[in-house]
Design a protein around this motif. Structure first.
Motif, PDB file in Angstrom:
ATOM      1  N   SER A 258      -6.593  38.882 -41.951  1.00 17.65           N
ATOM      2  CA  SER A 258      -6.233  37.413 -41.168  1.00 17.65           C
ATOM      3  C   SER A 258      -5.407  37.009 -39.892  1.00 17.65           C
ATOM      4  CB  SER A 258      -6.176  36.393 -41.857  1.00 17.65           C
ATOM      5  OG  SER A 258      -7.228  36.005 -43.340  1.00 17.65           O
TER       6      SER A 258
ATOM      7  N   ARG C 253      -4.713  30.781 -41.742  1.00 14.65           N
ATOM      8  CA  ARG C 253      -5.387  29.835 -42.876  1.00 14.65           C
ATOM      9  C   ARG C 253      -6.486  30.546 -43.166  1.00 14.65           C
ATOM     10  NH1 ARG C 253      -4.388  26.416 -39.462  1.00 14.65           N
ATOM     11  NH2 ARG C 253      -3.397  24.664 -39.700  1.00 14.65           N
ATOM     12  N   GLN C 254      -6.516  31.253 -44.381  1.00 16.03           N
ATOM     13  CA  GLN C 254      -7.618  32.066 -44.823  1.00 16.03           C
ATOM     14  C   GLN C 254      -8.756  31.778 -45.411  1.00 16.03           C
ATOM     15  OE1 GLN C 254      -6.229  35.972 -47.218  1.00 16.03           O
ATOM     16  NE2 GLN C 254      -5.131  36.336 -45.805  1.00 16.03           N
ATOM     17  N   ARG C 255     -10.480  31.223 -45.414  1.00 19.73           N
ATOM     18  CA  ARG C 255     -10.993  31.270 -46.259  1.00 19.73           C
ATOM     19  C   ARG C 255     -11.513  31.794 -47.635  1.00 19.73           C
ATOM     20  NH1 ARG C 255     -13.043  28.735 -41.577  1.00 19.73           N
ATOM     21  NH2 ARG C 255     -11.544  27.494 -40.040  1.00 19.73           N
ATOM     22  N   LEU C 272     -10.223  26.398 -47.552  1.00 19.24           N
ATOM     23  CA  LEU C 272      -9.418  27.837 -47.683  1.00 19.24           C
ATOM     24  C   LEU C 272      -9.192  28.124 -49.456  1.00 19.24           C
ATOM     25  CD1 LEU C 272      -6.043  25.179 -45.571  1.00 19.24           C
ATOM     26  CD2 LEU C 272      -7.844  27.650 -45.153  1.00 19.24           C
TER      27      LEU C 272
ATOM     28  N   TYR D 262     -10.544  19.629 -41.988  1.00 17.11           N
ATOM     29  CA  TYR D 262     -10.104  20.714 -43.155  1.00 17.11           C
ATOM     30  C   TYR D 262     -10.196  20.032 -44.045  1.00 17.11           C
ATOM     31  CZ  TYR D 262      -8.317  24.317 -40.257  1.00 17.11           C
ATOM     32  OH  TYR D 262      -8.313  25.699 -39.711  1.00 17.11           O
ATOM     33  N   GLN D 264     -11.149  19.294 -48.540  1.00 15.58           N
ATOM     34  CA  GLN D 264     -11.952  19.043 -49.866  1.00 15.58           C
ATOM     35  C   GLN D 264     -12.398  20.725 -49.918  1.00 15.58           C
ATOM     36  OE1 GLN D 264     -15.106  17.009 -50.296  1.00 15.58           O
ATOM     37  NE2 GLN D 264     -13.839  15.476 -51.189  1.00 15.58           N
ATOM     38  N   ASP D 265     -13.487  21.701 -50.135  1.00 14.80           N
ATOM     39  CA  ASP D 265     -13.521  23.246 -49.573  1.00 14.80           C
ATOM     40  C   ASP D 265     -14.137  23.374 -48.343  1.00 14.80           C
ATOM     41  OD1 ASP D 265     -15.630  21.981 -50.356  1.00 14.80           O
ATOM     42  OD2 ASP D 265     -16.650  23.068 -51.869  1.00 14.80           O
ATOM     43  N   SER D 266     -14.043  22.541 -47.567  1.00 20.07           N
ATOM     44  CA  SER D 266     -14.024  22.689 -46.290  1.00 20.07           C
ATOM     45  C   SER D 266     -13.547  22.859 -45.352  1.00 20.07           C
ATOM     46  CB  SER D 266     -15.749  21.958 -46.397  1.00 20.07           C
ATOM     47  OG  SER D 266     -16.573  22.311 -47.105  1.00 20.07           O
ATOM     48  N   VAL D 267     -13.979  23.343 -43.974  1.00 21.41           N
ATOM     49  CA  VAL D 267     -13.557  23.112 -43.008  1.00 21.41           C
ATOM     50  C   VAL D 267     -14.449  22.532 -41.911  1.00 21.41           C
ATOM     51  CG1 VAL D 267     -12.269  23.961 -40.678  1.00 21.41           C
ATOM     52  CG2 VAL D 267     -11.617  24.931 -42.955  1.00 21.41           C
TER      53      VAL D 267
END
Lengths: 334, 334, 334, 334
Positions: A258, C253-255, C272, D262, D264-267
């Motif tokens: 990254s 930021r890493q996904r 993330l 950004y 919860q668990d998503s972007v």
């Protein structure tokens, strides 16, 4: 603790041996290879007993399951024997060189009610699996188009090795024909394939291709396109896009790191993984895990031999399409 | 058709003249500049009548509104006169060199109930506006931290021009202090600023900085950090992140193009816009549009003179903080 | 094969035990914990001998190195004893509760020429390491600004645990003060910190913060800003940007996954990592690897105790700055 | 100042009228449309004289160039007349309904040495143009594969309008066949196309498709794949990837805004442009600019009528391929 016999001590055998040894739920009991030296070397590193033939391992009650990673030409004999012995088996693809032999194995395993898995490791990639599950959950409606890219970083295997591997449309292709069917939940109907030797004319001498574009029609009506190449100038490239009536899901190209450099008129980001193993190494562990769960009756999903047979049937039709320059129907033998 | 007089025929005057001429809802009636040659040149390109002083334009009934883009030292006189004439005005920031003068203008406009706008063009950037509206819609809960980066591509203005511009913490800063207050809907309370001349020691001779980091506390408790520089090696850089109790909204760095090159171990993407105008050019059109709507009583939102005054008050406190190396309270004069 | 004694069988002790057991170059000889039951549980899973005190392990010739992961209050005693015993040591931070004690340890290790490492695991993150190496290689010229964000996914530790952890500016901060110095190759000079309890007022009762913005000046003139929070609504967030005279390097930021959903007016990408361990788990293995290499004289780079001491000195100045609302000089005791 | 006559006052005529009126280097002299009311309405907004037939405009010496944007069925008559009149012309595609008529126009223009351009506006997209120029500069070596996606946001035109538009493989396809040839610098040789009506069976009634996958072979050996759809659930989607022996260039999907949430668990990022015009509006201005430059002898590159003819020849072969389910050779008539 599931006792495992591993058949085959080559490249992919090494991957399996390492993962079996490190897994808390199983133990490496045997490594079998005609080349006993290779088998012994693997056992020194990861445990288990070396053998030159499969009989001892198959008779040993401590062997609860078998991983077949021998050369393709040995698959039919090995797989038939394991099925006859009634042991759960995880078999590298293709199931057998000959489509009829492959079907015989698939039918025998089904008749016996055995856990007999084809090693389609990409199904266990975390991103691919998420795409699969989200399609099932209805997030993109009805699947209409799929695009799959798979390009290997370097012109390997060299033209000389093509004879053993079966060629790009079989070796590389079968993973991706399986992904298309698995992701969509639909069955292959007909396929068109065009290809060439743009990377290395040497492949043509062995009747193979290094560059190919394919179009597969599924029985749901969806169209799947594949872009394959044996060489990139930028690492191992793989990507899936599934276009549906209500949205599109994408499992994108993965980057090594990254890190980004902003400089002059560019933003230079870290590129793709260097090779196949850097990208898909973790899937082999997840595959083993799913196989063990299934073998122990804990109900994990896995690709069975019929799935492997299906991918082989698609490959054969694709190869014929390249020659005949037309859409070729795929006979439903699986 | 709103008749407009433009005061000032410099760089930013050119931007306004072009946009006024192209806007279907208004007409450029006058360009006023002490340097009558500059005014005439602008009129040749975009229409209107050139003048060396503001009186004729202010008396002309065909002038419905005024855009003040003259040099900062002339702002107070020009803005006061427009307000006295009762015409809607869009004024480049700062409102006036002196905080007291700026306050007098803001108070006079408010008392008169005039549409008197400060030219905070970034509020009209489509991405910033979307972030603003989505914060208001509650998408990220309560705002807790904001981070704003603004770095200019080249060491302009040159150190020599600092005297006129007021320095980086005023000139560049005021746009971003305004963004922080506007985005959060909260008022500035105290500020800390640290800075240096890392790009060009020449700025120090004029009492200015070229690199600065600031921390602003808002009356909501939120903390805002700013990173400023007068030079990048990679184009014009600006970015906003707003971190809230229920999520984070980001208006990211924008790229020149949507082009990527995959090569060797990198993915080389198109970099940032070359400069300020390439990035923010469209905001001046949107700003004019909003000003015209407000001037015509069509109720558009805009930054008023009190907002401009607020940003100036923050700037003065920031400059004091650099000297005193401590958090400086911001007097609530707006 | 390096024999290792692990002091401390708590959360971080578990991480070390697992990695020591799995590493091909070392062997877990002892797990020491006052709570002998915890030590025994770890030994059952990963091997080694449980002990309630450190003496036996330190006397045992089979123990070639020690990992100190005990509670902070025990660090000074444990670390001093290991240094006195002349064994290489990897110590969790902080080195000691008291800055004087920490300095005594650092000085003693230096005097003895011992490999004595502070467990700044983030230095071993592949992306951070790449940024570090590329700065050294001159890719961005002279470092002028650094921005580091670190926000933990959930309000842990709970306010009650603050007493033990030392508070956010010590516990979370020290990792990042170290990163700033390590990445830039420059030394901390003075720091400003502002913070608040915006997430949970309970932290205030223990004299701690949950939200903070800091500005650190390095002796190179570079300015470093830090944004910390104890809670996000979107997983574990960490990011570093290093702005230099000739470019900017970013470790973004890493996904969690490489999956995107295109739907309606959005592209919904995987977010993330869920938490700290999902993001930084691999760094603990790399840290152990580097420590073993150093302990075996194979010359790996590592953070030594002086580096740990430096981070603690920055933390103390930051805490004082919050109270005094001013830039606080950092005494050069390391 | 180039005087321009515009033939056709429909949707695309509006786009041209607006751009001609706003361009500093040309003037709108005539708008010609059988429906004189439509022509008059355009003239009221953008200037020029309305006419129901083309003769007056063609005879007028003040008309230096013509833009043909009339209905496809009128193209041949209009284009032939303009060529006969010896005026530079920019013609919307297709050049003519009938391939023979189209060839006659292309040949006549070539014989006359006229600037006669086909309106392939996508060639003027800044990102596509950058990809084109960088391929020419050798950045990716020899082109081996191209993948082009084009999917329209909504099922428009409705099935009923297909008769006029010629169907998806002509209307949408021709833009992209041209892009493939222009980007690669190679000529089309043979094509395979498969398609279906997955979006709306109504298209089948008119002999059209709404979903298609095509494979085109170029005379360089390169393989080009196209994915077309008449509907997405996420805006207007278009993307190009050009894979070469030394790298890959990508002109990716463009987003409406630079905004990310950004949560919860998503972007959640801003999605694609709402429609075709939001994505490609600026290309029409650039296309006009290039046409004017060429017409004025300033040597700009543009797609000529032979390029338009080529795209039509590919389209006809593609349509035949769908019926015949085989690779169809493309006759080299251009």
């Amino acid at each position: 603790m599931t006792g495992i016999a591993l058949f085959g001590a080559g490249t992919i055998g090494h991957v399996h041996a390492r993962n079996i040894a490190a897994h808390p739920g199983c133990e490496l009991k045997y490594v079998v290879d005609k080349d006993i030296g290779r088998a012994e070397a693997l056992c020194r590193a990861h445990g288990g007993q070396a053998a030159a033939d499969i009989e001892t391992a198959l008779k040993d009650k401590a062997v609860d399951a078998v991983v077949v990673a021998s050369s393709t030409s040995a698959h039919y004999a090995h797989l038939s024997a394991v099925i006859a012995a009634g042991k759960p088996v995880l078999c590298e693809k293709p199931i057998a060189d000959d489509l009829g032999d492959a079907k015989r194995c698939a039918d025998a395993a089904a008749a016996a009610g055995l856990v007999a898995a084809t090693a389609f490791n990409r199904r266990y990639d975390a991103s691919y699996l998420a795409v699969h599950d989200r399609i099932r959950a209805g997030e993109i409606g009805k699947v209409e188009m799929i695009h799959i890219i798979s390009r290997t970083q370097a012109p390997t295997p060299a033209p000389e090795s093509v004879r053993l591997s079966g060629g790009m449309l079989r070796e590389k292709g079968s993973h991706h024909y399986d992904l298309a069917a698995w992701l969509s939940g639909a069955e292959p109907v007909e396929i068109f394939a065009a290809g060439d030797c743009l990377v290395d004319p040497g492949f043509a001498e062995y009747g193979d291709l290094d560059t190919a574009a394919l179009t597969l029609r599924l029985d749901s009506g969806a169209l799947v396109t594949f872009s394959f190449s044996r060489r990139t100038a930028f690492g191992y490239e793989e990507m899936i896009e599934v276009f549906g009536s209500e949205g599109m899901l994408e499992a994108g190209r993965q980057r090594r790191l990254s890190v980004a450099l902003y400089k002059q008129d560019s933003v230079i980001e870290a590129g793709l993984h260097a090779g196949w193993y850097e990208r898909f190494g973790p899937t082999y562990r997840a595959e083993l895990d799913a196989f063990l769960a299934a073998a122990q009756g804990r109900g994990a999903a896995y690709a069975n031999l019929a799935d492997g047979l299906r991918a082989q049937a698609v490959a054969e039709a694709a190869i014929r399409s390249v020659r005949e320059k037309r859409m070729v129907p795929i006979e439903r033998i699986w």
